[in-house]
Design a protein around this motif. Sequence first.
Motif, PDB file in Angstrom:
ATOM      1  N   TYR A 201       0.731  -0.934   0.041  1.00 18.83           N
ATOM      2  CA  TYR A 201       0.265  -0.326   0.069  1.00 18.83           C
ATOM      3  C   TYR A 201       0.848   1.018   0.083  1.00 18.83           C
ATOM      4  O   TYR A 201       0.555   2.300  -0.556  1.00 18.83           O
ATOM      5  CB  TYR A 201      -1.082  -0.052   1.430  1.00 18.83           C
ATOM      6  CG  TYR A 201      -1.640   1.470   1.213  1.00 18.83           C
ATOM      7  CD1 TYR A 201      -2.827   0.994  -0.044  1.00 18.83           C
ATOM      8  CD2 TYR A 201      -1.317   2.174   1.545  1.00 18.83           C
ATOM      9  CE1 TYR A 201      -3.689   2.146   0.744  1.00 18.83           C
ATOM     10  CE2 TYR A 201      -1.998   3.466   2.608  1.00 18.83           C
ATOM     11  CZ  TYR A 201      -3.160   3.671   1.633  1.00 18.83           C
ATOM     12  OH  TYR A 201      -4.498   4.875   1.059  1.00 18.83           O
ATOM     13  N   THR A 207      -1.657   1.351  -3.876  1.00 18.97           N
ATOM     14  CA  THR A 207      -1.080   1.990  -3.274  1.00 18.97           C
ATOM     15  C   THR A 207      -2.841   3.040  -3.927  1.00 18.97           C
ATOM     16  O   THR A 207      -2.691   2.847  -5.286  1.00 18.97           O
ATOM     17  CB  THR A 207       0.107   3.611  -4.104  1.00 18.97           C
ATOM     18  OG1 THR A 207       0.883   2.956  -3.225  1.00 18.97           O
ATOM     19  CG2 THR A 207       0.068   4.881  -3.736  1.00 18.97           C
ATOM     20  N   GLY A 208      -3.106   4.269  -3.473  1.00 19.63           N
ATOM     21  CA  GLY A 208      -4.652   4.697  -4.032  1.00 19.63           C
ATOM     22  C   GLY A 208      -5.402   3.403  -3.679  1.00 19.63           C
ATOM     23  O   GLY A 208      -6.824   4.364  -3.718  1.00 19.63           O
ATOM     24  N   SER A 209      -5.625   2.737  -3.567  1.00 15.94           N
ATOM     25  CA  SER A 209      -6.531   1.924  -3.045  1.00 15.94           C
ATOM     26  C   SER A 209      -7.874   1.957  -2.125  1.00 15.94           C
ATOM     27  O   SER A 209      -6.971   1.867  -0.668  1.00 15.94           O
ATOM     28  CB  SER A 209      -6.342   0.117  -3.172  1.00 15.94           C
ATOM     29  OG  SER A 209      -5.632  -0.820  -4.678  1.00 15.94           O
ATOM     30  N   ARG A 210      -9.106   1.833  -2.070  1.00 17.13           N
ATOM     31  CA  ARG A 210      -9.757   1.928  -1.127  1.00 17.13           C
ATOM     32  C   ARG A 210     -10.189   1.075  -0.235  1.00 17.13           C
ATOM     33  O   ARG A 210     -10.003   0.652   0.897  1.00 17.13           O
ATOM     34  CB  ARG A 210     -10.991   2.226  -1.600  1.00 17.13           C
ATOM     35  CG  ARG A 210     -12.379   2.588  -0.667  1.00 17.13           C
ATOM     36  CD  ARG A 210     -13.638   3.213  -0.984  1.00 17.13           C
ATOM     37  NE  ARG A 210     -14.119   2.966  -0.227  1.00 17.13           N
ATOM     38  CZ  ARG A 210     -16.100   3.325  -0.165  1.00 17.13           C
ATOM     39  NH1 ARG A 210     -16.274   3.426  -1.926  1.00 17.13           N
ATOM     40  NH2 ARG A 210     -16.516   3.816   0.871  1.00 17.13           N
ATOM     41  N   ASP A 228      -9.135   1.700   3.348  1.00 15.98           N
ATOM     42  CA  ASP A 228      -8.640   3.411   3.737  1.00 15.98           C
ATOM     43  C   ASP A 228      -7.127   3.337   4.047  1.00 15.98           C
ATOM     44  O   ASP A 228      -6.894   4.796   5.129  1.00 15.98           O
ATOM     45  CB  ASP A 228      -9.348   3.860   4.240  1.00 15.98           C
ATOM     46  CG  ASP A 228     -10.967   4.075   3.610  1.00 15.98           C
ATOM     47  OD1 ASP A 228     -10.706   3.784   2.452  1.00 15.98           O
ATOM     48  OD2 ASP A 228     -12.217   3.501   4.523  1.00 15.98           O
ATOM     49  N   GLY A 229      -6.141   2.685   3.727  1.00 22.21           N
ATOM     50  CA  GLY A 229      -5.037   2.907   4.075  1.00 22.21           C
ATOM     51  C   GLY A 229      -4.473   2.453   5.713  1.00 22.21           C
ATOM     52  O   GLY A 229      -2.871   2.349   6.679  1.00 22.21           O
ATOM     53  N   ASP A 328     -11.491  -3.581  -4.269  1.00 25.42           N
ATOM     54  CA  ASP A 328     -11.483  -3.193  -5.683  1.00 25.42           C
ATOM     55  C   ASP A 328      -9.636  -3.435  -6.027  1.00 25.42           C
ATOM     56  O   ASP A 328     -10.079  -4.081  -7.031  1.00 25.42           O
ATOM     57  CB  ASP A 328     -11.058  -1.829  -5.439  1.00 25.42           C
ATOM     58  CG  ASP A 328     -10.381  -1.031  -4.694  1.00 25.42           C
ATOM     59  OD1 ASP A 328      -9.043  -1.798  -4.429  1.00 25.42           O
ATOM     60  OD2 ASP A 328     -10.322   0.110  -4.693  1.00 25.42           O
TER      61      ASP A 328
END
Length: 394
Positions: A201, A207-210, A228-229, A328
């Motif tokens: 991540y 990177t940027g995935s929900r 969300d990180g 996702d």
Amino acid sequence: MDEQPWSRQRLRSNNEWLLLERLRAAGPASRAQLARDSGLSKPTVSSALAALEQAGLVREAGLLAPERGRVAVLYEPDPTAGYVLGVDIGRARLRTAVADLSGRVVARVDVPNRGRSATSVADAAIAAAEETVAEAGIGRADVVQGVVGAPGVFDPDTGRVRYAVNLPGWGRPGLFERMHERLDIALSLHNDANLAALGEYAFGAGTGSRLFVYVLIGTGLGMGVVADGKLFAGAHGAAGEIGFLPLLDASALEGDGTAPRRGMLEDAVSADAVVRAARDFGMRGPLTAKRVFDEARRGEEAAVAAVRQEGQRLALVVASVSAVLDPDLVVLGGGVGHSADLLLATVTETLHRLTPLRPRVAASALGEDAVLLGAIATALRGARPAVFERRAVM
């Protein structure tokens, strides 16, 4: 009256932290830029920057010469204000790295894991970490936080690691305390798949995935979930131990009717399963999962069939995970995941036949470094505020 000095002190500290994080997130900036971005007055920004510079937390990064107006000094966080240590303990290799507060790796040591007992593995990891700190040219006191990645789930109440069946003896209590005492560094122990997910991540494909899932396929089978990180670890830290998922085929049970100790799904999907399948399809001689994948690239029929079966089984894993989590993105990593180029077509094709829930499936961008970089990313989250608290002028 007593509260006012404390309030002013706390406000100043908050302002300094705000500016430090702005510089870390957006890059070098001038006093005027920081004032515009933060909403603080220019005198407040100047005072905060002076305090941060005096504390060794920021430094000059160059000059900005606009077309009109005066030349401005640019500031950036000083990455040498502290360091972090990352350790990846795998069955085959030990990887250690030291990074500065920007996340830049300044020293790294990779060695084979030749430990024949859990204690010898812990001692080898300690020696590799000590060598890495020495190569970085720093002292142990400069290392603010260390993070260790290993199979299983660490229980801080008992000091034991659960579910680490592929690293014999690793569940014995006292091993983590041994590492902590010998290194004399603030240290925490985390599941390797979870760290790999965090590494992917922070630095790789996630990177940027929900909401994305990292599936680690190697000696064992594990999964990390980042939403969300943030890592989702479950109520007892065991979220992602998908190796223990049951199979519908009762033939996977042991003779006494119980599941294999390592877990039904892990027994069916991990590197050993690839080797067993290759033998079943007719391959002979000394076999490893790597050799099976190498032969599959050359078109050897038995190897191609074994790899295809692995891809189909991985599609079952992705379908199961998708039904529960709706990610996702699913990233394939670990030793078997390194050969995702041979697996992705079968996984995608099978997934489309199994379920209407079809997340994007991708290969790890970090490869064998995912766990180590996840350890670095996790250590940085704790080290940056710790360095600020230690060094900021209050």
